[in-house]
Motif scaffolding. Structure first.
Motif, PDB file in Angstrom:
ATOM      1  N   GLY B  31       0.813  -1.209   0.000  1.00 29.08           N
ATOM      2  CA  GLY B  31       0.000   0.000   0.000  1.00 29.08           C
ATOM      3  C   GLY B  31       0.844   1.255   0.000  1.00 29.08           C
ATOM      4  N   CYS B  32       0.176   2.395   0.174  1.00 28.15           N
ATOM      5  CA  CYS B  32       0.912   3.659   0.086  1.00 28.15           C
ATOM      6  C   CYS B  32       1.668   3.958   1.368  1.00 28.15           C
ATOM      7  CB  CYS B  32      -0.009   4.816  -0.241  1.00 28.15           C
ATOM      8  SG  CYS B  32      -1.737   4.451  -0.416  1.00 28.15           S
ATOM      9  N   GLY B  33       1.234   3.395   2.497  1.00 31.25           N
ATOM     10  CA  GLY B  33       1.778   3.808   3.783  1.00 31.25           C
ATOM     11  C   GLY B  33       3.256   3.557   3.961  1.00 31.25           C
ATOM     12  N   THR B  67       1.490  -1.999   5.967  1.00 25.52           N
ATOM     13  CA  THR B  67       1.408  -0.549   5.780  1.00 25.52           C
ATOM     14  C   THR B  67       0.322  -0.140   4.799  1.00 25.52           C
ATOM     15  OG1 THR B  67       3.108  -0.797   4.134  1.00 25.52           O
ATOM     16  CG2 THR B  67       3.802  -0.086   6.287  1.00 25.52           C
ATOM     17  N   GLY B  68      -0.847  -0.719   4.884  1.00 26.16           N
ATOM     18  CA  GLY B  68      -1.911  -0.208   4.024  1.00 26.16           C
ATOM     19  C   GLY B  68      -2.769  -1.312   3.450  1.00 26.16           C
ATOM     20  N   TYR B  69      -3.390  -0.988   2.303  1.00 26.08           N
ATOM     21  CA  TYR B  69      -4.310  -1.951   1.714  1.00 26.08           C
ATOM     22  C   TYR B  69      -3.568  -3.210   1.277  1.00 26.08           C
ATOM     23  CZ  TYR B  69      -2.409   0.027  -2.557  1.00 26.08           C
ATOM     24  OH  TYR B  69      -1.556   0.446  -3.529  1.00 26.08           O
ATOM     25  N   GLY B  95      -2.812   2.336   9.044  1.00 24.02           N
ATOM     26  CA  GLY B  95      -3.643   3.052   8.076  1.00 24.02           C
ATOM     27  C   GLY B  95      -5.076   2.563   8.078  1.00 24.02           C
ATOM     28  N   SER B  96      -5.989   3.421   7.617  1.00 24.16           N
ATOM     29  CA  SER B  96      -7.401   3.039   7.686  1.00 24.16           C
ATOM     30  C   SER B  96      -7.726   1.861   6.785  1.00 24.16           C
ATOM     31  CB  SER B  96      -8.297   4.228   7.355  1.00 24.16           C
ATOM     32  OG  SER B  96      -7.639   5.161   6.583  1.00 24.16           O
ATOM     33  N   CYS B  97      -6.915   1.642   5.758  1.00 20.49           N
ATOM     34  CA  CYS B  97      -7.205   0.512   4.873  1.00 20.49           C
ATOM     35  C   CYS B  97      -7.189  -0.812   5.606  1.00 20.49           C
ATOM     36  CB  CYS B  97      -6.195   0.469   3.737  1.00 20.49           C
ATOM     37  SG  CYS B  97      -6.560   1.655   2.472  1.00 20.49           S
ATOM     38  N   THR B  98      -6.346  -0.949   6.611  1.00 16.75           N
ATOM     39  CA  THR B  98      -6.301  -2.221   7.327  1.00 16.75           C
ATOM     40  C   THR B  98      -7.447  -2.327   8.329  1.00 16.75           C
ATOM     41  OG1 THR B  98      -4.829  -1.266   8.950  1.00 16.75           O
ATOM     42  CG2 THR B  98      -3.815  -2.423   7.130  1.00 16.75           C
ATOM     43  N   GLY B 126      -5.370   6.596  10.466  1.00 17.50           N
ATOM     44  CA  GLY B 126      -4.865   7.716   9.687  1.00 17.50           C
ATOM     45  C   GLY B 126      -4.664   7.278   8.264  1.00 17.50           C
ATOM     46  N   CYS B 127      -4.745   8.220   7.363  1.00 19.24           N
ATOM     47  CA  CYS B 127      -4.582   7.875   5.943  1.00 19.24           C
ATOM     48  C   CYS B 127      -3.696   8.918   5.309  1.00 19.24           C
ATOM     49  CB  CYS B 127      -5.933   7.834   5.260  1.00 19.24           C
ATOM     50  SG  CYS B 127      -5.848   7.534   3.499  1.00 19.24           S
ATOM     51  N   MET B 128      -2.395   8.800   5.356  1.00 20.05           N
ATOM     52  CA  MET B 128      -1.669   7.795   6.106  1.00 20.05           C
ATOM     53  C   MET B 128      -1.196   8.348   7.431  1.00 20.05           C
ATOM     54  SD  MET B 128       1.675   8.220   3.695  1.00 20.05           S
ATOM     55  CE  MET B 128       0.915   7.483   2.293  1.00 20.05           C
ATOM     56  N   PRO B 129      -0.877   7.519   8.418  1.00 18.17           N
ATOM     57  CA  PRO B 129      -0.395   8.022   9.698  1.00 18.17           C
ATOM     58  C   PRO B 129       0.979   8.664   9.560  1.00 18.17           C
ATOM     59  CG  PRO B 129      -0.614   5.643   9.726  1.00 18.17           C
ATOM     60  CD  PRO B 129      -1.028   6.082   8.400  1.00 18.17           C
TER      61      PRO B 129
HETATM   62  S1  SF4 Z   1      -4.854   4.090   4.631  1.00 21.29           S
HETATM   63 FE1  SF4 Z   1      -4.609   5.692   3.077  1.00 21.29          FE
HETATM   64  S2  SF4 Z   1      -2.372   5.927   2.875  1.00 21.29           S
HETATM   65 FE2  SF4 Z   1      -2.770   3.962   3.885  1.00 21.29          FE
HETATM   66  S3  SF4 Z   1      -2.809   2.441   2.261  1.00 21.29           S
HETATM   67 FE3  SF4 Z   1      -4.908   3.104   2.625  1.00 21.29          FE
HETATM   68  S4  SF4 Z   1      -5.259   4.745   1.147  1.00 21.29           S
HETATM   69 FE4  SF4 Z   1      -3.042   4.462   1.298  1.00 21.29          FE
END
Ligand code: SF4
Lengths: 194, 181
Positions: B31-33, B67-69, B95-98, B126-129
Motif C-alpha cells: 500500500g501507500c503507507g 502498511t496499508g491496503y 492506516g485506515s485501509c487495514t 490515519g490515511c496515512m499516519p
Molecule cells: S490508509 Fe490511506 S495511505 Fe494507507 S494504504 Fe490506505 S489509502 Fe493508502
C-alpha cells in the motif's frame, strides 16, 4: 494559435486514409478516428512516414450503451512535438483485435492489461495470461457492467461504520473550546438536535 | 529454593523487557503507507531510539508492519511471511485501509479488515499516519508487550481454523504449506 504542422499532418492522413475522421483539437493534439481493420496499416504509416515513433499510451474505453469497446492509441512525434490520438471501436460482444507488438514491443504489456481488465482478445499476442490479478474468475473488472461495490460486499468482510454518522468537528471543538464558524455549522448538525 | 511462581514472574519481566526493547520490523511495504517508514527510521524521527529497526528476512523479525491496503494477491504472501516468522511475533495494522478498507472500501481486489485474516496487536489509524503516529503505535505495542498482553501469535495458533477459513474465502487457489508449530 499556429496550427500549421497539425494541419499538414491532417492533410497527409486524409490523403492516404480517406475514411479517417481527422480533428485538430488544439496545438499539438490531433485526433483520428478510424475503422478497426485499418488500424495496423495506419499505425505503421504514422510510425514510418509521419515520424510518430513513440507509443506513449494504449488503453481501452467501454461504451456500454453503444455495445462497443474503443481502443485508444497515443503516439508522439519527437520531430514535430505533436501527439496523435488514434481511436477505433470494436465489437463488445466478441472483442477481438490484432496485436501491434511488432511495431512497438511495449504494446505487448498494454495488451496484456487490456485483456485482463476488459477481456479483449489480441490475436498474435501469446502472453495474454494472468497479469496483475491472481485467480480471477469473474467478469473483467474494468467493464462497466461489473459491479465492484456488489462484488466487494459479497467477497470481503465489511466492518460496519459508526451508527451516529456524526461529524467529529463538534466533538473536537467542544473539547478544545474552539468556536465553530457559522458557515461550518450547517455541515455539522448533530443527530440529536435535528 | 525460590518459589516457582515468583521465579517465573521475574523471568517474565526480564523477558518482556528484552522483547519490548528490541523490535525488528520486516521490511515489507504494502500500500501507500510504506512511504512513511523511511522518515520514521531516519534521522528526523529516528525510531531506533526505541529499539525499532528493520530486518532483512521474516525469520529474524519480530514485527510485521502492514502498511496499508492488501490485495488478495499480497495477502497470500503476507500470510506466508507471517507464518515463517519466529515467536515472539506481533502484527501492526497501519492506516485506515487495514481497519475498514479506507478509501479502497469498494475495491474488487483488496481486503477490508486485516484482523479477519491475521491477528493484529495494534492498529494505527490515519490515511496515512504520520511518523509521530507510527512511533506512538509502536510505543503502545511496547506497553502491551511489557504487560504481557500482546498475544496475537497465541490467538492465531489457538484459532487457526477460524483464520484459515477466512483466508480460504478470499484466496481462491490455495497452495500454502502446512506448518506444524
Ligand atoms: S490508509 Fe490511506 S495511505 Fe494507507 S494504504 Fe490506505 S489509502 Fe493508502
Amino acid at each position: 494559435m499556429n496550427l500549421e504542422k497539425e494541419n499538414k499532418f491532417a492533410k497527409q492522413i486524409n490523403e492516404t486514409f480517406h475514411s479517417a475522421v481527422v480533428k485538430v483539437q488544439r496545438e499539438r493534439r490531433i485526433i483520428v478516428e478510424l475503422r478497426s481493420d485499418l488500424i495496423p496499416p495506419f499505425l505503421s504509416f504514422a510510425k514510418e512516414y509521419l515520424s510518430f515513433i513513440h507509443m506513449a499510451h494504449y488503453s481501452c474505453v467501454d461504451w456500454l450503451e453503444e455495445n462497443k469497446f474503443e481502443l485508444v492509441f497515443m503516439l508522439w512525434s519527437y520531430e514535430e512535438d505533436v501527439m496523435l490520438i488514434v481511436k477505433t471501436k470494436i465489437d463488445r460482444e466478441k472483442p477481438e483485435f490484432v496485436t501491434i507488438k511488432h511495431l512497438w514491443p511495449q504494446a505487448e504489456t498494454y495488451e496484456r492489461e487490456i485483456h485482463e481488465m476488459y477481456g479483449v482478445d489480441f490475436k498474435g499476442n501469446d502472453r495474454l495470461g494472468e497479469f496483475i490479478l491472481e485467480d480471477w474468475d469473474d467478469l473483467p473488472p474494468m467493464r462497466r457492467d461489473f459491479d465492484t461495490v456488489k462484488y466487494a460486499g459479497e467477497h470481503y468482510f465489511t466492518r460496519p461504520g459508526r451508527e451516529d454518522a456524526q461529524d467529529v468537528r463538534e466533538t473536537i471543538a467542544r473539547h478544545s473550546g474552539e468556536e465553530i464558524p457559522d458557515f461550518a455549522k450547517k455541515y455539522s448538525i448533530r443527530r440529536d438536535e435535528e | 529454593m525460590i518459589n516457582d511462581k515468583y521465579a517465573n514472574k521475574i523471568v517474565d519481566i526480564i523477558q518482556n523487557f528484552a522483547r519490548k526493547s528490541s523490535l525488528w520490523v520486516v521490511a515489507y511495504g504494502t500500500g501507500c503507507g510504506a512511504i512513511e517508514i523511511p522518515p520514521t527510521m531516519t534521522s528526523r524521527y529516528d525510531a531506533e531510539r526505541f529499539g525499532i529497526r528493520g530486518s532483512a528476512t521474516p525469520r529474524q523479525a519480530d514485527v510485521l508492519l502492514i502498511t496499508g491496503y492488501l490485495s488478495t494477491k499480497t495477502l497470500k504472501r503476507v500470510i506466508r511471511t507471517y507464518e515463517q516468522m519466529q515467536d515472539p511475533k506481533y502484527v501492526i495494522g497501519f492506516g485506515s485501509c487495514t481497519i475498514n478498507g479506507g478509501m479502497y472500501w469498494d475495491s474488487y481486489n483488496t481486503i477490508k479488515a486485516l484482523d479477519q485474516y491475521l491477528p493484529v496487536d495494534v492498529f494505527i489509524n490515519g490515511c496515512m499516519p504520520r511518523p509521530e503516529a507510527v512511533i506512538s503505535g509502536f510505543i503502545k505495542l511496547q506497553e502491551l508487550i511489557k504487560e504481557g498482553k500482546a498475544n496475537g501469535a497465541q490467538k492465531y495458533k489457538e484459532n487457526l481454523e477460524w483464520y484459515r477459513e477466512n483466508q480460504r474465502k478470499v484466496i481462491k487457489n490455495w497452495k500454502m504449506p502446512d506448518y506444524n508449530w
